[in-house]
Enzyme design. Structure first.
Site, PDB file in Angstrom:
ATOM      1  N   ALA A 201       0.820  -1.208   0.000  1.00 57.27           N
ATOM      2  CA  ALA A 201       0.000   0.000   0.000  1.00 57.27           C
ATOM      3  C   ALA A 201       0.857   1.262   0.000  1.00 57.27           C
ATOM      4  O   ALA A 201       0.686   2.148  -0.847  1.00 57.27           O
ATOM      5  CB  ALA A 201      -0.931  -0.022   1.208  1.00 57.27           C
TER       6      ALA A 201
ATOM      7  N   ASP B  46      10.103  -6.542  -4.230  1.00 56.53           N
ATOM      8  CA  ASP B  46       9.073  -7.107  -3.360  1.00 56.53           C
ATOM      9  C   ASP B  46       8.868  -8.556  -3.793  1.00 56.53           C
ATOM     10  O   ASP B  46       8.562  -8.806  -4.965  1.00 56.53           O
ATOM     11  CB  ASP B  46       7.765  -6.322  -3.465  1.00 56.53           C
TER      12      ASP B  46
ATOM     13  N   ASN C 139      -5.495  -7.133  -1.327  1.00 56.05           N
ATOM     14  CA  ASN C 139      -4.638  -5.960  -1.511  1.00 56.05           C
ATOM     15  C   ASN C 139      -5.353  -4.834  -2.252  1.00 56.05           C
ATOM     16  O   ASN C 139      -4.942  -3.675  -2.173  1.00 56.05           O
ATOM     17  CB  ASN C 139      -3.371  -6.319  -2.307  1.00 56.05           C
TER      18      ASN C 139
ATOM     19  N   LYS D 204       4.122  -8.212  -7.323  1.00 53.59           N
ATOM     20  CA  LYS D 204       3.816  -6.822  -7.004  1.00 53.59           C
ATOM     21  C   LYS D 204       4.801  -5.858  -7.655  1.00 53.59           C
ATOM     22  O   LYS D 204       4.411  -4.812  -8.192  1.00 53.59           O
ATOM     23  CB  LYS D 204       3.818  -6.618  -5.481  1.00 53.59           C
TER      24      LYS D 204
ATOM     25  N   VAL E 284      14.972  -8.627   0.692  1.00 49.96           N
ATOM     26  CA  VAL E 284      16.185  -7.959   1.157  1.00 49.96           C
ATOM     27  C   VAL E 284      16.547  -8.545   2.516  1.00 49.96           C
ATOM     28  O   VAL E 284      15.901  -8.269   3.520  1.00 49.96           O
ATOM     29  CB  VAL E 284      15.983  -6.433   1.244  1.00 49.96           C
TER      30      VAL E 284
ATOM     31  N   CYS F 150      -0.132 -22.670  29.106  1.00 53.31           N
ATOM     32  CA  CYS F 150      -1.152 -23.227  30.002  1.00 53.31           C
ATOM     33  C   CYS F 150      -2.476 -22.474  29.889  1.00 53.31           C
ATOM     34  O   CYS F 150      -3.551 -23.048  30.081  1.00 53.31           O
ATOM     35  CB  CYS F 150      -0.651 -23.225  31.442  1.00 53.31           C
TER      36      CYS F 150
END
Length: 924
Positions: free
Chosen positions: A400, A427, A435, A451, A475, A555
């Site tokens: 975004a 990316d 998206n 993307k 990266v 627990c």
């Protein structure tokens, strides 16, 4: 969302600010939007409106008509229409009655006032918003009627507080559980439930006064029965009324307000905005501002610099400023039509008056070139504009914020220089359907495409002259051959648009090591941040750490859930265990032992095969028909929602008391109440034979620090049963080939509503919640928590990304470290030159002699080269650095972290700046 989906919105002015607002509210999902504009596309628009293309300029299309098809495809559920009819002082405004909200941009002040008066007078009022960007200055105004009810002023989830005590006093003091601050504010309202003793509080609502981080008062409780134990206080969101006045009655003016009024008067007097960089127009506007100030109450001081900068840049346009203002204005639209979040009351100004240019010489720098960047050039000058074109930028992440960043880069002309300039993006993710509501460069036909490649193509549609190199690499340390020190040193700025802290920390460390500036940003719902990290000026991202995210103790998940989040996480874990983890272990076992007969013989010979029991148990229970699936589900139901609860109550009956005499079952612990009636088991075949519950004497963990065991012991009886089941399967020819010995692990996928994953988690979670008397959650809330969905909205993303203007305005505080009288910053880098036989001891001595500090530890990444307390590390002092580090043949240096003793005993060793060790002396 339902209120937005019923709202009709009118937006006038599809310039750079208008298109930002249109994009954001279409992505948000209003029912209908009408975009209005009477102007034709010009070359000027190419640098401010990212949906206007060169062919629109050539054909002189109307801006609204040119933009319409491109904004409409952002969201097929929003009806978008264009209007090109004139809107002026003679227009009949009755058509605006059909809209819930009206937004004006690029409209004269007189017409804004007239339309505002009309909207304010309607019953119910039509919500009115006006917004403008003039060069380096901007303004926003909201009027939602005389009274406007806000249903939820913050949008935060209502807080739930577990109670440990309530005093019988006036006022009564409520104390939270130890180490659980309530984080409430005075004046908020709470309701109570599950209080034992002071039961009259249950279901009642009280306004609170904060006493301390762990306590608050609720009024007189002296006449109530004594408090015994338990209880939960739940925050109640109370409606709040906001009051507005119309446009003709502004609040007390500020300096920027006076400057804006002066600009409006100038336009009315001369029929135009001041000319770019014109000294005469600036002086004239200053005179107007002075006269306006004299007529206003309190006679506010006029800031001459602000007035002159506004005058000289008023015809220009800063795209990132429009992105930020457009994000804020769009959010006000959503507030107006939904009643969620506190609205702006009523004026909001923001300016970017430059401190990087001299006012007196600005007019010399605003050369018109007749290209798409003239609007930008009018604001920042030709020299700085050219520097933007020549920038090398590395953008990590194309989600975004990444999409918004690329749009801003394209409008600014980043990476478009003739000889210099490049935008590198990466990316590794593919585009998902979820998206599309905020990553505006992507469309439905892009789903499952990379993307980065898709974003690069869309960016070129905005500005075909941008040079952009797209990768699909992550990266991280594994890609340091691609994103090497040499790569980083070629970048002018690194911009991160990431969704996780670990990646941010890694990239920050690479920027610090290579002395590169970094701009980081992120959003969480309507919240957002931008952080600018500049070498030798600021601290780095790694200089501060957020508190670690609290994990739910094992627990609590296994036996003592107290909130719906606990049952959802339990159900999510059950999904992982049943459909992913166990099938993977099953497959791994049969990959190791591909023959069932061989496994049987090895077991019979007394050999122990790891995982054998659980694998054969799975094999023997595998269903072969839908009926058997239902039978297995019924058995699982009895196990998880019957027998395990009965076992827990057998181990800890309801009257169990601790050593101090207090009840074991008190808040936050809840006892389970299994309900195995036929009404509860709807849809499950009741005739399926299930094992009878037989209590065992095994110990149930109650320690909050307990964790899930890695290995579950198997008894000899279990092993014998496993042999029998396997032999039975082989004899009945059910297991003959490897193909029969494979399962299909399923990865949890929250975005596919047809796969049943969220349905499973919702059903399992709510069954467990019912058993523990916890308020159940609907499917949407379960999906949000189980899928760890981070709230996101396009308005916040656009506003945050607009802060990319910090590329050319970086002014932040200094941050230094001081150690033993030696001062250094995180941006300093120490250097040691060695040789072939240079030992670790030689390295430590060289650091001591050159920098005057005694090293106590030497670390390479996560590898500890020298820690004196570690066994055998003292012997390493005689080893050569080549042998310790083991560099590749082409590696000339390595970056090490060297720690030093603190000034005060008892404190931890302090890390110094990175030490770059060269294996051989570099030639001068």
């Amino acid at each position: 969302m339902q209120k937005m989906a019923q709202s009709h919105v009118f937006l006038s002015g599809i310039g750079g600010l208008g298109v930002e607002i249109a994009k954001n509210i279409i992505l948000a999902g209003v029912k209908a939007l009408t975009v209005h504009d009477t102007k034709h596309c010009t070359k000027w628009d190419l640098g401010i409106n990212f949906f206007i293309h060169e062919d629109d300029v050539t054909s002189q299309r109307n801006r609204a008509e040119a933009t319409l098809p491109r904004i409409a495809e952002l969201n097929p559920y929003v009806h978008v229409a264009a209007s090109t009819v004139p809107l002026d002082e003679t227009t009949d405004l009755s058509f605006l009655k059909h809209y819930q909200c009206v937004i004006l941009t690029e409209v004269s002040l007189l017409l804004q006032k007239k339309i505002n008066d009309f909207c304010h007078s309607q019953q119910p009022p039509v919500k009115f918003i006006s917004a403008d960007v003039y060069g380096v200055c901007s303004r926003l105004f909201c009027d939602f009627g005389d009274e406007f009810e806000v249903l939820d002023s913050t949008g935060e989830e209502p807080k739930e507080i577990f109670i440990s005590n309530i005093t019988q006093s006036n006022p009564g003091i409520v104390t939270c559980l130890e180490n659980h601050p309530h984080r409430l504010e005075t004046g908020q309202f709470l309701t109570f439930r599950e209080v034992n003793g002071m039961s009259c509080l249950n279901g009642s609502t009280h306004q609170i006064t904060v006493v301390s981080p762990y306590s608050f008062s609720i009024g007189d409780t002296s006449g109530m029965e004594p408090y015994l134990h338990g209880g939960i206080a739940v925050q109640v969101k109370m409606p709040k009324m906001c009051y507005f006045v119309n446009f003709s009655k502004p609040e007390a003016p500020l300096q920027i307000h006076v400057a804006m009024l002066a600009l409006n008067h100038f336009q009315e007097n001369f029929g135009r905005r001041p000319n770019i960089g014109c000294l005469q127009d600036a002086e004239e506007m200053l005179k107007i501002a002075m006269s306006i100030s004299e007529t206003l109450e309190n006679k506010p001081q006029v800031n001459g610099d602000v007035v002159k900068w506004l005058s000289r840049t008023a015809q220009g346009f800063l795209p990132p400023l429009a992105a930020a203002v457009g994000g804020v204005a769009s959010q006000e639209v959503l507030k107006a039509v939904t009643g969620k979040f506190s609205p702006l009351q009523q004026w909001w100004y923001y300016h970017e008056v430059p401190d990087y240019l001299e006012v007196s010489c600005f007019c010399l720098l605003c050369l018109h070139r007749g290209d798409r960047y003239d609007a930008l050039r009018a604001c920042i000058g030709d020299s700085l504009c050219q520097k933007l074109h020549d920038l090398n930028v590395f953008l990590v992440g194309c989600g975004a914020i990444g999409c918004e960043m690329l749009k801003n880069f394209a409008l600014l002309g980043v990476g478009t220089g003739q000889d210099k300039g490049l935008v590198t993006i990466t990316d590794p993710d593919l585009i998902e359907k979820s998206n599309l509501n905020r990553q505006f460069l992507f469309r439905p036909h892009h789903i499952q495409k990379p993307k980065s490649y898709t974003a690069a193509e869309a960016t070129l549609n905005i500005n075909p002259y941008i040079k952009i190199d797209s990768d699909i690499n992550k990266v991280c340390p594994a890609t340091e051959n691609t994103y090497s020190d040499e790569f980083y040193t070629k970048q002018d700025v690194i911009v991160t648009a990431l969704d996780n802290v670990e990646a941010r920390r890694y990239i920050d460390s690479r920027c610090v090591a290579n002395l590169r500036p970094l701009i980081d940003s992120g959003t969480m719902g309507t919240k957002g941040h931008t952080e600018v990290i500049v070498p030798h000026l600021t601290e780095s991202y790694n200089s501060h750490r957020d508190p670690p995210e609290e994990e739910i103790p094992f627990c609590t998940l296994k036996s003592f859930p107290a909130a719906i989040e606990h049952t959802i996480q339990w159900a999510r874990d059950k999904f992982e265990s049943s459909f992913s983890h166990k099938p993977s272990l099953f497959n791994k076992f049969w990959q190791t032992y591909p023959s069932a007969e061989e496994v049987l013989q090895r077991i019979k010979s007394g050999e122990s095969l790891e995982g054998c029991f659980h694998v054969i148990k799975t094999l023997s229970r595998r269903p072969r028909s839908w009926t058997q699936c239902v039978e297995l589900a019924r058995v699982k139901f009895e196990k998880y929602f019957g027998h395990k609860a009965l076992q827990l109550l057998h181990s800890f009956p309801l009257d169990t008391r601790l050593k101090d005499g207090s009840l074991f079952w008190q808040s936050p612990k809840r006892p389970p109440f299994p309900d195995l009636s036929e009404e509860t088991i709807l849809g499950i075949i009741s005739s399926v034979k299930v094992p009878e519950f037989r209590p065992s004497n095994k110990v149930v963990q109650t320690d909050e620090t307990a964790r899930k065991p890695d290995h579950i012991p198997v008894s000899s009886e279990d092993e014998r049963n496993a042999v029998f089941q396997l032999e039975k399967s082989i004899l009945s020819n059910e297991v003959l080939e490897t193909a029969d010995l494979q399962m299909k692990p399923i990865s949890f996928e929250k975005d596919d509503d047809s796969n049943g994953h969220i349905d499973f988690v919702t059903a399992a979670s709510n069954l467990r919640a019912k058993m523990y008397n916890i308020e159940p959650a609907d499917r949407f809330k379960t999906k949000r928590i189980a899928g760890k969905i981070i709230p996101a909205i396009a308005t916040a993303t656009a506003a945050v990304s607009g802060l990319v203007r910090l590329i050319f305005k970086m002014c932040i505080s200094f941050c230094y470290c001081f150690l033993n009288g030696i001062s250094f910053t995180i941006w300093d880098r120490w250097t040691i030159y060695g040789k072939e036989d240079f030992t670790l001891l030689d390295f430590i001595n060289a650091v001591r002699e050159k920098y005057g500090i005694e090293p106590t530890m030497v670390v390479q990444g996560v590898k500890m080269l020298y820690v004196p307390v570690m066994p055998g590390h003292i012997k390493r002092l005689k080893l050569t650095m080549q042998k310790l580090v083991k560099p590749s043949a082409d590696k000339k240096y390595v970056d090490l972290t060297v720690s030093f003793a603190p000034e005060t005993d008892g404190e931890e060793d302090l890390p110094g700046p990175p030490v770059r060790y060269y294996f051989v002396q570099e030639d001068n």
